[in-house]
Write a protein that holds these residues in place. Structure first.
Motif, PDB file in Angstrom:
ATOM      1  N   TYR A 199      41.712  -8.735 -30.283  1.00 60.14           N
ATOM      2  CA  TYR A 199      42.779  -7.803 -30.415  1.00 60.14           C
ATOM      3  C   TYR A 199      44.141  -8.629 -30.361  1.00 60.14           C
ATOM      4  CZ  TYR A 199      45.875  -3.558 -29.155  1.00 60.14           C
ATOM      5  OH  TYR A 199      46.870  -2.874 -29.174  1.00 60.14           O
ATOM      6  N   PRO A 200      45.233  -7.717 -31.035  1.00 66.06           N
ATOM      7  CA  PRO A 200      45.258  -6.774 -32.094  1.00 66.06           C
ATOM      8  C   PRO A 200      45.036  -7.106 -33.350  1.00 66.06           C
ATOM      9  CG  PRO A 200      47.540  -7.599 -31.797  1.00 66.06           C
ATOM     10  CD  PRO A 200      46.521  -8.443 -31.001  1.00 66.06           C
ATOM     11  N   ASN A 201      44.260  -8.179 -33.716  1.00 65.11           N
ATOM     12  CA  ASN A 201      44.032  -8.510 -35.150  1.00 65.11           C
ATOM     13  C   ASN A 201      43.062  -7.451 -35.836  1.00 65.11           C
ATOM     14  OD1 ASN A 201      45.298 -10.702 -34.978  1.00 65.11           O
ATOM     15  ND2 ASN A 201      43.751 -11.728 -33.767  1.00 65.11           N
ATOM     16  N   ILE A 202      43.114  -7.377 -37.196  1.00 63.78           N
ATOM     17  CA  ILE A 202      42.172  -6.467 -37.673  1.00 63.78           C
ATOM     18  C   ILE A 202      40.833  -6.961 -37.457  1.00 63.78           C
ATOM     19  CG2 ILE A 202      41.810  -6.003 -40.172  1.00 63.78           C
ATOM     20  CD1 ILE A 202      44.215  -5.982 -40.898  1.00 63.78           C
ATOM     21  N   GLY A 203      40.071  -6.166 -37.277  1.00 61.79           N
ATOM     22  CA  GLY A 203      38.479  -6.341 -37.219  1.00 61.79           C
ATOM     23  C   GLY A 203      38.113  -6.487 -35.906  1.00 61.79           C
ATOM     24  N   TYR A 204      38.925  -6.217 -34.831  1.00 59.36           N
ATOM     25  CA  TYR A 204      38.600  -6.287 -33.294  1.00 59.36           C
ATOM     26  C   TYR A 204      37.797  -5.523 -32.998  1.00 59.36           C
ATOM     27  CZ  TYR A 204      41.696  -2.691 -31.936  1.00 59.36           C
ATOM     28  OH  TYR A 204      42.244  -1.460 -31.565  1.00 59.36           O
ATOM     29  N   TYR A 228      31.431  -6.468 -28.285  1.00 60.23           N
ATOM     30  CA  TYR A 228      30.474  -5.934 -29.247  1.00 60.23           C
ATOM     31  C   TYR A 228      30.312  -6.909 -30.568  1.00 60.23           C
ATOM     32  CZ  TYR A 228      31.460  -1.857 -26.612  1.00 60.23           C
ATOM     33  OH  TYR A 228      31.630  -0.861 -25.575  1.00 60.23           O
ATOM     34  N   CYS A 229      31.547  -7.599 -30.873  1.00 61.11           N
ATOM     35  CA  CYS A 229      31.558  -8.670 -31.747  1.00 61.11           C
ATOM     36  C   CYS A 229      30.851 -10.095 -31.286  1.00 61.11           C
ATOM     37  CB  CYS A 229      32.942  -8.780 -32.396  1.00 61.11           C
ATOM     38  SG  CYS A 229      34.044  -9.329 -31.058  1.00 61.11           S
ATOM     39  N   LYS A 230      30.408 -10.279 -30.007  1.00 58.37           N
ATOM     40  CA  LYS A 230      29.774 -11.349 -29.696  1.00 58.37           C
ATOM     41  C   LYS A 230      30.759 -12.345 -28.912  1.00 58.37           C
ATOM     42  CE  LYS A 230      25.893  -9.671 -30.657  1.00 58.37           C
ATOM     43  NZ  LYS A 230      25.446  -8.534 -29.822  1.00 58.37           N
ATOM     44  N   ARG A 231      32.333 -11.975 -28.975  1.00 62.72           N
ATOM     45  CA  ARG A 231      32.894 -13.123 -28.535  1.00 62.72           C
ATOM     46  C   ARG A 231      33.103 -12.561 -26.984  1.00 62.72           C
ATOM     47  NH1 ARG A 231      36.160 -10.663 -32.936  1.00 62.72           N
ATOM     48  NH2 ARG A 231      36.796 -12.187 -34.348  1.00 62.72           N
ATOM     49  N   GLU A 232      33.585 -13.613 -26.186  1.00 65.67           N
ATOM     50  CA  GLU A 232      33.600 -13.617 -24.742  1.00 65.67           C
ATOM     51  C   GLU A 232      34.926 -12.440 -24.750  1.00 65.67           C
ATOM     52  OE1 GLU A 232      34.925 -15.889 -20.859  1.00 65.67           O
ATOM     53  OE2 GLU A 232      33.936 -17.084 -22.443  1.00 65.67           O
ATOM     54  N   ALA A 233      34.654 -11.347 -23.889  1.00 63.05           N
ATOM     55  CA  ALA A 233      35.984 -10.324 -23.526  1.00 63.05           C
ATOM     56  C   ALA A 233      36.845 -11.046 -22.777  1.00 63.05           C
ATOM     57  CB  ALA A 233      35.280  -9.222 -22.972  1.00 63.05           C
ATOM     58  N   ILE A 234      38.162 -10.873 -22.965  1.00 59.87           N
ATOM     59  CA  ILE A 234      39.161 -11.218 -21.999  1.00 59.87           C
ATOM     60  C   ILE A 234      39.705 -10.225 -21.055  1.00 59.87           C
ATOM     61  CG2 ILE A 234      40.014 -12.856 -23.624  1.00 59.87           C
ATOM     62  CD1 ILE A 234      42.296 -10.998 -24.413  1.00 59.87           C
ATOM     63  N   VAL A 235      40.398 -10.534 -20.032  1.00 59.81           N
ATOM     64  CA  VAL A 235      40.923  -9.807 -18.993  1.00 59.81           C
ATOM     65  C   VAL A 235      42.110  -9.375 -19.166  1.00 59.81           C
ATOM     66  CG1 VAL A 235      41.316  -9.502 -16.740  1.00 59.81           C
ATOM     67  CG2 VAL A 235      39.367 -10.523 -17.185  1.00 59.81           C
ATOM     68  N   VAL A 236      42.689  -8.357 -19.524  1.00 60.37           N
ATOM     69  CA  VAL A 236      43.867  -7.782 -19.662  1.00 60.37           C
ATOM     70  C   VAL A 236      44.430  -7.054 -18.798  1.00 60.37           C
ATOM     71  CG1 VAL A 236      45.502  -6.514 -21.481  1.00 60.37           C
ATOM     72  CG2 VAL A 236      43.285  -7.968 -22.219  1.00 60.37           C
TER      73      VAL A 236
END
Length: 104
Positions: free
Chosen positions: A40-45, A14-22
Motif C-alpha cells: 500500500y498505496p501502490n497499485i495492486g496492493y 492475501y498477496c503473500k507478503r508480510e503484513a506491516i503494522v500501521v
C-alpha cells in the motif's frame, strides 16, 4: 486486550507478503494500530486489513485529536525558532568576519 502480542507473530497479506503494522491517524481511530499490506498505496496492493488494538474509549477519541493538534503546533513553533536561530548564527558569522577585517 490486543489481538497482536509481539513481533514474533507473522501476519501474511492475501498477496503473500508480510503484513506491516500501521498506525491510524484518522478521526475516530487515532493511534489505533492495524495490519496492512506492505505494498500500500501502490497499485495492486491486496487490501489486507486487520485491527491490532481494541477500539479506543470515547474519552480517548475526544482528547487525542486535540493533543495531536497541539503537538503539531508546537513542532511548527520549534521549527520556526530553529530557522530564526540559524539566521542569527549566519548573521553572527558575517559580523565576526567583518570584525576580523576591521582589526587588520
Amino acid at each position: 486486550m490486543p489481538l497482536f502480542s509481539g513481533a514474533s507473530t507473522l501476519v501474511k497479506c492475501y498477496c503473500k507478503r508480510e503484513a506491516i503494522v500501521v498506525t491510524s491517524w484518522k478521526e475516530g481511530n487515532v493511534g489505533r494500530r492495524f495490519f496492512g499490506c506492505a505494498a500500500y498505496p501502490n497499485i495492486g496492493y491486496c487490501k489486507k486489513f486487520r485491527w491490532i488494538d481494541e477500539p479506543l474509549c470515547d474519552r480517548a477519541r475526544e482528547i487525542i485529536p486535540g493533543l495531536l493538534k497541539r503537538m503539531n503546533e508546537q513542532k511548527a513553533e520549534i521549527k520556526k525558532a530553529q530557522d530564526i536561530a540559524k539566521k542569527f548564527e549566519e548573521m553572527l558569522n558575517v559580523l565576526e568576519c567583518l570584525n576580523g577585517r576591521l582589526e587588520y
